[in-house]
Write a protein that holds these residues in place. Structure first.
Motif, PDB file in Angstrom:
ATOM      1  N   SER A  38     -24.424  -6.095   0.281  1.00 11.79           N
ATOM      2  CA  SER A  38     -24.564  -4.306   0.211  1.00 11.79           C
ATOM      3  C   SER A  38     -24.476  -4.033   1.809  1.00 11.79           C
ATOM      4  CB  SER A  38     -25.757  -3.917  -0.363  1.00 11.79           C
ATOM      5  OG  SER A  38     -25.852  -4.278  -1.677  1.00 11.79           O
ATOM      6  N   PHE A  39     -24.893  -4.832   2.504  1.00 10.41           N
ATOM      7  CA  PHE A  39     -24.849  -4.712   4.076  1.00 10.41           C
ATOM      8  C   PHE A  39     -23.462  -4.648   4.550  1.00 10.41           C
ATOM      9  CE2 PHE A  39     -25.119  -6.088   8.525  1.00 10.41           C
ATOM     10  CZ  PHE A  39     -25.853  -4.678   9.133  1.00 10.41           C
ATOM     11  N   ARG A  40     -22.601  -5.759   4.139  1.00 10.92           N
ATOM     12  CA  ARG A  40     -21.315  -5.682   4.352  1.00 10.92           C
ATOM     13  C   ARG A  40     -20.456  -4.408   4.102  1.00 10.92           C
ATOM     14  NH1 ARG A  40     -20.031 -10.564   3.801  1.00 10.92           N
ATOM     15  NH2 ARG A  40     -18.884 -11.128   5.756  1.00 10.92           N
ATOM     16  N   ALA A  41     -20.598  -4.086   2.789  1.00 17.50           N
ATOM     17  CA  ALA A  41     -19.999  -2.742   2.274  1.00 17.50           C
ATOM     18  C   ALA A  41     -20.569  -1.570   3.000  1.00 17.50           C
ATOM     19  CB  ALA A  41     -20.151  -2.598   0.888  1.00 17.50           C
ATOM     20  N   ASP A  42     -21.676  -1.316   3.355  1.00 21.70           N
ATOM     21  CA  ASP A  42     -22.095  -0.090   4.382  1.00 21.70           C
ATOM     22  C   ASP A  42     -21.574  -0.159   5.438  1.00 21.70           C
ATOM     23  OD1 ASP A  42     -24.310   2.172   3.998  1.00 21.70           O
ATOM     24  OD2 ASP A  42     -24.223   1.202   5.953  1.00 21.70           O
ATOM     25  N   VAL A  43     -21.405  -1.485   6.210  1.00 24.40           N
ATOM     26  CA  VAL A  43     -20.759  -1.143   7.614  1.00 24.40           C
ATOM     27  C   VAL A  43     -19.365  -1.055   7.332  1.00 24.40           C
ATOM     28  CG1 VAL A  43     -20.219  -2.865   9.589  1.00 24.40           C
ATOM     29  CG2 VAL A  43     -22.530  -3.105   8.564  1.00 24.40           C
ATOM     30  N   ALA A  44     -18.405  -1.387   6.274  1.00 25.21           N
ATOM     31  CA  ALA A  44     -17.437  -1.021   6.250  1.00 25.21           C
ATOM     32  C   ALA A  44     -17.264   0.492   5.942  1.00 25.21           C
ATOM     33  CB  ALA A  44     -16.786  -2.099   5.155  1.00 25.21           C
ATOM     34  N   ALA A  45     -17.824   0.761   5.172  1.00 28.85           N
ATOM     35  CA  ALA A  45     -17.874   2.362   4.742  1.00 28.85           C
ATOM     36  C   ALA A  45     -18.294   3.454   5.921  1.00 28.85           C
ATOM     37  CB  ALA A  45     -18.733   2.634   3.655  1.00 28.85           C
ATOM     38  N   THR A  46     -18.990   2.770   6.730  1.00 28.44           N
ATOM     39  CA  THR A  46     -19.511   3.521   7.854  1.00 28.44           C
ATOM     40  C   THR A  46     -18.490   3.493   8.984  1.00 28.44           C
ATOM     41  OG1 THR A  46     -21.812   3.263   7.274  1.00 28.44           O
ATOM     42  CG2 THR A  46     -21.292   3.727   9.647  1.00 28.44           C
ATOM     43  N   SER A  47     -17.734   2.373   9.284  1.00 31.00           N
ATOM     44  CA  SER A  47     -16.752   2.072  10.295  1.00 31.00           C
ATOM     45  C   SER A  47     -15.531   2.832   9.946  1.00 31.00           C
ATOM     46  CB  SER A  47     -16.485   0.705  10.293  1.00 31.00           C
ATOM     47  OG  SER A  47     -17.494  -0.164  10.710  1.00 31.00           O
ATOM     48  N   ALA A  48     -15.481   2.791   8.568  1.00 26.04           N
ATOM     49  CA  ALA A  48     -14.264   3.763   8.105  1.00 26.04           C
ATOM     50  C   ALA A  48     -14.113   5.186   8.154  1.00 26.04           C
ATOM     51  CB  ALA A  48     -13.795   3.212   6.773  1.00 26.04           C
ATOM     52  N   ARG A  49     -15.633   5.567   8.076  1.00 25.46           N
ATOM     53  CA  ARG A  49     -15.809   7.063   8.041  1.00 25.46           C
ATOM     54  C   ARG A  49     -15.894   7.273   9.526  1.00 25.46           C
ATOM     55  NH1 ARG A  49     -21.177  10.421   5.795  1.00 25.46           N
ATOM     56  NH2 ARG A  49     -20.184  12.720   6.393  1.00 25.46           N
ATOM     57  N   PHE A  50     -16.320   6.658  10.228  1.00 23.54           N
ATOM     58  CA  PHE A  50     -16.454   7.009  11.933  1.00 23.54           C
ATOM     59  C   PHE A  50     -15.710   6.078  12.549  1.00 23.54           C
ATOM     60  CE2 PHE A  50     -20.178   8.466   9.587  1.00 23.54           C
ATOM     61  CZ  PHE A  50     -20.249   9.604   9.652  1.00 23.54           C
ATOM     62  N   PRO A  51     -14.416   5.952  12.778  1.00 25.66           N
ATOM     63  CA  PRO A  51     -13.712   5.048  13.401  1.00 25.66           C
ATOM     64  C   PRO A  51     -13.898   4.851  14.766  1.00 25.66           C
ATOM     65  CG  PRO A  51     -12.339   6.665  12.559  1.00 25.66           C
ATOM     66  CD  PRO A  51     -13.659   7.082  12.098  1.00 25.66           C
ATOM     67  N   GLU A  52     -14.616   6.093  15.353  1.00 25.14           N
ATOM     68  CA  GLU A  52     -14.697   6.250  16.935  1.00 25.14           C
ATOM     69  C   GLU A  52     -15.948   5.210  17.172  1.00 25.14           C
ATOM     70  OE1 GLU A  52     -17.116   9.526  15.021  1.00 25.14           O
ATOM     71  OE2 GLU A  52     -15.540   8.608  14.421  1.00 25.14           O
ATOM     72  N   LEU A  53     -16.652   4.832  16.467  1.00 28.24           N
ATOM     73  CA  LEU A  53     -17.865   4.240  16.598  1.00 28.24           C
ATOM     74  C   LEU A  53     -17.908   2.761  17.249  1.00 28.24           C
ATOM     75  CD1 LEU A  53     -20.122   4.605  13.470  1.00 28.24           C
ATOM     76  CD2 LEU A  53     -20.344   5.839  15.629  1.00 28.24           C
ATOM     77  N   GLY A  54     -18.625   2.559  18.638  1.00 27.75           N
ATOM     78  CA  GLY A  54     -18.559   1.382  19.196  1.00 27.75           C
ATOM     79  C   GLY A  54     -19.613   0.336  18.741  1.00 27.75           C
ATOM     80  N   MET A  55     -20.588   0.998  18.257  1.00 27.67           N
ATOM     81  CA  MET A  55     -22.111   0.532  17.700  1.00 27.67           C
ATOM     82  C   MET A  55     -22.626   1.182  16.709  1.00 27.67           C
ATOM     83  SD  MET A  55     -25.424  -0.192  19.936  1.00 27.67           S
ATOM     84  CE  MET A  55     -24.685  -1.248  21.136  1.00 27.67           C
ATOM     85  N   ILE A  56     -23.119   0.103  15.679  1.00 28.24           N
ATOM     86  CA  ILE A  56     -23.971   0.715  14.487  1.00 28.24           C
ATOM     87  C   ILE A  56     -25.394   0.073  14.576  1.00 28.24           C
ATOM     88  CG2 ILE A  56     -23.824   1.117  12.074  1.00 28.24           C
ATOM     89  CD1 ILE A  56     -20.852   0.693  12.088  1.00 28.24           C
ATOM     90  N   VAL A  57     -26.310   0.905  14.581  1.00 28.30           N
ATOM     91  CA  VAL A  57     -27.715   0.426  14.345  1.00 28.30           C
ATOM     92  C   VAL A  57     -28.439   0.692  13.186  1.00 28.30           C
ATOM     93  CG1 VAL A  57     -29.791   0.517  15.865  1.00 28.30           C
ATOM     94  CG2 VAL A  57     -27.682   0.975  16.889  1.00 28.30           C
ATOM     95  N   TYR A  58     -29.018  -0.259  12.600  1.00 30.63           N
ATOM     96  CA  TYR A  58     -29.789  -0.136  11.273  1.00 30.63           C
ATOM     97  C   TYR A  58     -31.371  -0.058  11.710  1.00 30.63           C
ATOM     98  CZ  TYR A  58     -25.527  -0.305   8.701  1.00 30.63           C
ATOM     99  OH  TYR A  58     -24.146   0.067   8.343  1.00 30.63           O
ATOM    100  N   PRO A  59     -32.108   0.191  10.590  1.00 32.67           N
ATOM    101  CA  PRO A  59     -33.449   0.305  10.941  1.00 32.67           C
ATOM    102  C   PRO A  59     -34.279  -0.999  10.717  1.00 32.67           C
ATOM    103  CG  PRO A  59     -32.805   1.827   9.198  1.00 32.67           C
ATOM    104  CD  PRO A  59     -31.768   0.906   9.245  1.00 32.67           C
TER     105      PRO A  59
END
Length: 307
Positions: A38-59
């Motif tokens: 599930s985590f891999r899918a969320d990172v993929a979806a978040t990266s695709a939706r916001f391609p400008e991201l250089g970093m993603i932070v989870y709780p």
């Protein structure tokens, strides 16, 4: 066009290469036997939706949740889920970061150290998938959390976008923690949170206060409802709120710029207050009886904590 004519042509706006777009991923904790799928899918979806991201932070404890279990069973279950930092579980998170070429803080995990101690440990992976920093929560929320306290502050430098201090939830309630990270050179503090109790309102005040008194970005990423209280928040080095989430799942996008930190410290918060320039080097040290030490003007300025 000759060289003389070319030199008079207007130039486009300068590109700020130090700025990084960071996604604060307010999500429900992941339960079940295979959270990484599930985590891999969320990172993929978040990266695709916001391609400008250089970093993603989870709780906090996003990948090691036991919220589906009865309260009395959770402490033992947390320990059973814990892994070593050299485990395949951790290596797989690194591969997810590398797949999307993004700096990745997956929140924290339960860590079992070589001597068998049990920690709540925050991880940060580089865009190539390397585990560049790990931090053991210094202030577990006692008496409710079973983890052993860590003893080392951690600041993670990046090649182009400044340095990031690592911080977990209740750490933010202890002003010494964020002050020390700023002193070590942090431009931004990644405070990952799992607040399920009624005190999120106070934590929002603390996020602004810690940003103001240390002139750093404070990025406080809580888990979403119904488990958590949500309201992730991003605060700039003067204490202005850059964004705040609601209760449900959301992604806050914030741009962090170490040059902004340097500017605020140079001219002062609101053009006035320059706490990091408070002392002259010939000022007398101030005794700190609580710590059995002193505040030494010669060691006050940020950056002294990193060799």
């Amino acid at each position: 066009m000759d060289d003389a004519a070319a030199s008079t042509q207007p130039k486009g706006p300068a590109v700020d290469t130090s700025e990084m777009a960071i996604g604060l991923a307010q999500r429900e904790p992941l339960t079940g036997p295979d959270p990484l799928a599930s985590f891999r899918a969320d990172v993929a979806a978040t990266s695709a939706r916001f391609p400008e991201l250089g970093m993603i932070v989870y709780p906090e404890l996003h990948l090691h949740s036991v919220d589906d279990l009865p309260a009395d069973d959770r402490a033992d279950a947390l320990r059973q889920k814990a892994v070593a930092l050299h485990s395949e579980f951790v290596a797989e998170i690194g591969r997810i970061a590398a797949e999307h070429s993004v700096w990745l803080c997956p929140g924290s995990i339960g860590e079992i150290s070589d001597d068998g101690s049990f920690y709540n440990t925050q991880l940060l992976f580089s865009l190539t998938g390397e585990l560049v920093s790990s931090y053991r929560k210094m202030f577990p929320w006692r008496p409710f959390e079973p983890h052993r306290p860590g003893t080392e502050f951690v600041v993670a430098p990046t090649p182009d976008h400044g340095s990031f201090g690592l911080s977990i939830c209740y750490d933010a309630w202890f002003p010494e923690h964020s002050r020390h990270l700023a002193w070590m050179g942090a431009d931004a503090i990644l405070n990952i949170v799992k607040t399920t109790s009624q005190d999120r309102e106070q934590e929002l005040v603390l996020a602004r206060a810690n940003a103001i008194v240390n002139q750093v970005y404070m990025l406080s990423v809580n888990c979403a409802g119904p488990v958590g209280r949500g309201r992730s928040i991003a605060v700039d080095p003067e204490g202005f709120v850059l964004g705040e989430a609601g209760l449900g799942e959301d992604t806050l996008i914030v741009r962090v710029d170490p040059d902004r930190v340097a500017h605020v410290r140079e001219v002062g918060t609101a053009g006035t207050n320059r706490m990091w320039s408070q002392f002259n080097t010939d000022d007398d040290p101030i005794p700190l009886p609580l710590y059995g030490g002193s505040l030494d003007p010669k060691r006050w300025s940020p950056g002294h904590g990193i060799p």
